[in-house]
Design a protein around this motif. Sequence first.
Motif, PDB file in Angstrom:
ATOM      1  N   CYS A  11       0.833  -1.200   0.000  1.00 59.76           N
ATOM      2  CA  CYS A  11       0.000   0.000   0.000  1.00 59.76           C
ATOM      3  C   CYS A  11       0.872   1.257   0.000  1.00 59.76           C
ATOM      4  O   CYS A  11       0.660   2.165  -0.809  1.00 59.76           O
ATOM      5  CB  CYS A  11      -0.937  -0.014   1.202  1.00 59.76           C
ATOM      6  SG  CYS A  11      -2.017   1.427   1.313  1.00 59.76           S
ATOM      7  N   THR A  14       2.667   1.663  -3.308  1.00 66.11           N
ATOM      8  CA  THR A  14       1.699   2.033  -4.347  1.00 66.11           C
ATOM      9  C   THR A  14       1.382   3.517  -4.253  1.00 66.11           C
ATOM     10  O   THR A  14       1.363   4.224  -5.264  1.00 66.11           O
ATOM     11  CB  THR A  14       0.409   1.199  -4.202  1.00 66.11           C
ATOM     12  OG1 THR A  14       0.731  -0.185  -4.358  1.00 66.11           O
ATOM     13  CG2 THR A  14      -0.628   1.608  -5.237  1.00 66.11           C
ATOM     14  N   SER A  19       5.539   1.214  -9.552  1.00 66.67           N
ATOM     15  CA  SER A  19       4.842   0.230 -10.381  1.00 66.67           C
ATOM     16  C   SER A  19       4.846  -1.128  -9.689  1.00 66.67           C
ATOM     17  O   SER A  19       5.620  -1.358  -8.747  1.00 66.67           O
ATOM     18  CB  SER A  19       5.538   0.099 -11.744  1.00 66.67           C
ATOM     19  OG  SER A  19       6.828  -0.476 -11.567  1.00 66.67           O
ATOM     20  N   ASN A  20       3.996  -2.029 -10.173  1.00 61.29           N
ATOM     21  CA  ASN A  20       3.968  -3.382  -9.610  1.00 61.29           C
ATOM     22  C   ASN A  20       5.342  -4.040  -9.729  1.00 61.29           C
ATOM     23  O   ASN A  20       5.795  -4.708  -8.804  1.00 61.29           O
ATOM     24  CB  ASN A  20       2.919  -4.240 -10.321  1.00 61.29           C
ATOM     25  CG  ASN A  20       1.507  -3.859  -9.938  1.00 61.29           C
ATOM     26  OD1 ASN A  20       1.288  -3.112  -9.002  1.00 61.29           O
ATOM     27  ND2 ASN A  20       0.543  -4.371 -10.676  1.00 61.29           N
ATOM     28  N   ILE A  23       7.695  -2.573  -7.130  1.00 62.06           N
ATOM     29  CA  ILE A  23       7.329  -3.041  -5.786  1.00 62.06           C
ATOM     30  C   ILE A  23       7.802  -4.485  -5.601  1.00 62.06           C
ATOM     31  O   ILE A  23       8.373  -4.837  -4.565  1.00 62.06           O
ATOM     32  CB  ILE A  23       5.807  -2.922  -5.545  1.00 62.06           C
ATOM     33  CG1 ILE A  23       5.368  -1.454  -5.560  1.00 62.06           C
ATOM     34  CG2 ILE A  23       5.419  -3.575  -4.224  1.00 62.06           C
ATOM     35  CD1 ILE A  23       3.865  -1.253  -5.575  1.00 62.06           C
ATOM     36  N   LYS A  35       0.122  -8.259  -7.308  1.00 65.52           N
ATOM     37  CA  LYS A  35      -1.258  -8.099  -7.793  1.00 65.52           C
ATOM     38  C   LYS A  35      -2.261  -8.702  -6.813  1.00 65.52           C
ATOM     39  O   LYS A  35      -3.315  -8.122  -6.553  1.00 65.52           O
ATOM     40  CB  LYS A  35      -1.405  -8.720  -9.178  1.00 65.52           C
ATOM     41  CG  LYS A  35      -0.689  -7.938 -10.260  1.00 65.52           C
ATOM     42  CD  LYS A  35      -0.814  -8.611 -11.616  1.00 65.52           C
ATOM     43  CE  LYS A  35      -0.063  -7.834 -12.674  1.00 65.52           C
ATOM     44  NZ  LYS A  35      -0.128  -8.491 -13.997  1.00 65.52           N
ATOM     45  N   LYS A  38      -2.613  -6.456  -3.828  1.00 65.01           N
ATOM     46  CA  LYS A  38      -3.433  -5.290  -4.162  1.00 65.01           C
ATOM     47  C   LYS A  38      -4.916  -5.647  -4.210  1.00 65.01           C
ATOM     48  O   LYS A  38      -5.754  -4.865  -3.771  1.00 65.01           O
ATOM     49  CB  LYS A  38      -2.985  -4.671  -5.482  1.00 65.01           C
ATOM     50  CG  LYS A  38      -1.723  -3.852  -5.343  1.00 65.01           C
ATOM     51  CD  LYS A  38      -1.438  -3.100  -6.628  1.00 65.01           C
ATOM     52  CE  LYS A  38      -0.264  -2.173  -6.471  1.00 65.01           C
ATOM     53  NZ  LYS A  38      -0.022  -1.401  -7.695  1.00 65.01           N
ATOM     54  N   LYS A  50      -6.536   3.317  -7.904  1.00 60.51           N
ATOM     55  CA  LYS A  50      -5.460   3.904  -7.108  1.00 60.51           C
ATOM     56  C   LYS A  50      -5.894   5.263  -6.560  1.00 60.51           C
ATOM     57  O   LYS A  50      -5.535   5.640  -5.446  1.00 60.51           O
ATOM     58  CB  LYS A  50      -4.203   4.057  -7.967  1.00 60.51           C
ATOM     59  CG  LYS A  50      -2.949   4.299  -7.157  1.00 60.51           C
ATOM     60  CD  LYS A  50      -1.729   4.536  -8.009  1.00 60.51           C
ATOM     61  CE  LYS A  50      -1.383   3.371  -8.887  1.00 60.51           C
ATOM     62  NZ  LYS A  50      -0.117   3.557  -9.617  1.00 60.51           N
TER      63      LYS A  50
END
Length: 109
Positions: A11, A14, A19-20, A23, A35, A38, A50
């Motif tokens: 969190c 983000t 970006s994924n 992270i 993913k 999230k 977001k």
Amino acid sequence: MKLSPRIQQVCELTLQGHSNKCIAEKLGVSIHSIKLYKVRLYRYLGVHTKQELRHKIMGEPVRIEAESKLAAYQAYRVQGLSYKEIGRLEGVTPDHVRTYVYRYGNLHI
């Protein structure tokens, strides 16, 4: 349900704009795991984007997409935003918002 420390990390990263992929690299896990974290985070908080996440966590207003400028301005006012806050979100002056609403919408909230 309480958020796990890992989901809290996801969190925070983000909300910082990572970006994924970034992270995943920082936390040493797969993008697929990020993913899934999230999905759990969004479900727990009842958000879908977001922007909504940022609003829920940080209290920042969500920018409204509407069919017209007037509809967006009115929706912001119903949420309790000031003309100054609306102007900041929309990139215009508070006076522009106020004038537009009164000229075209005759809205007195």
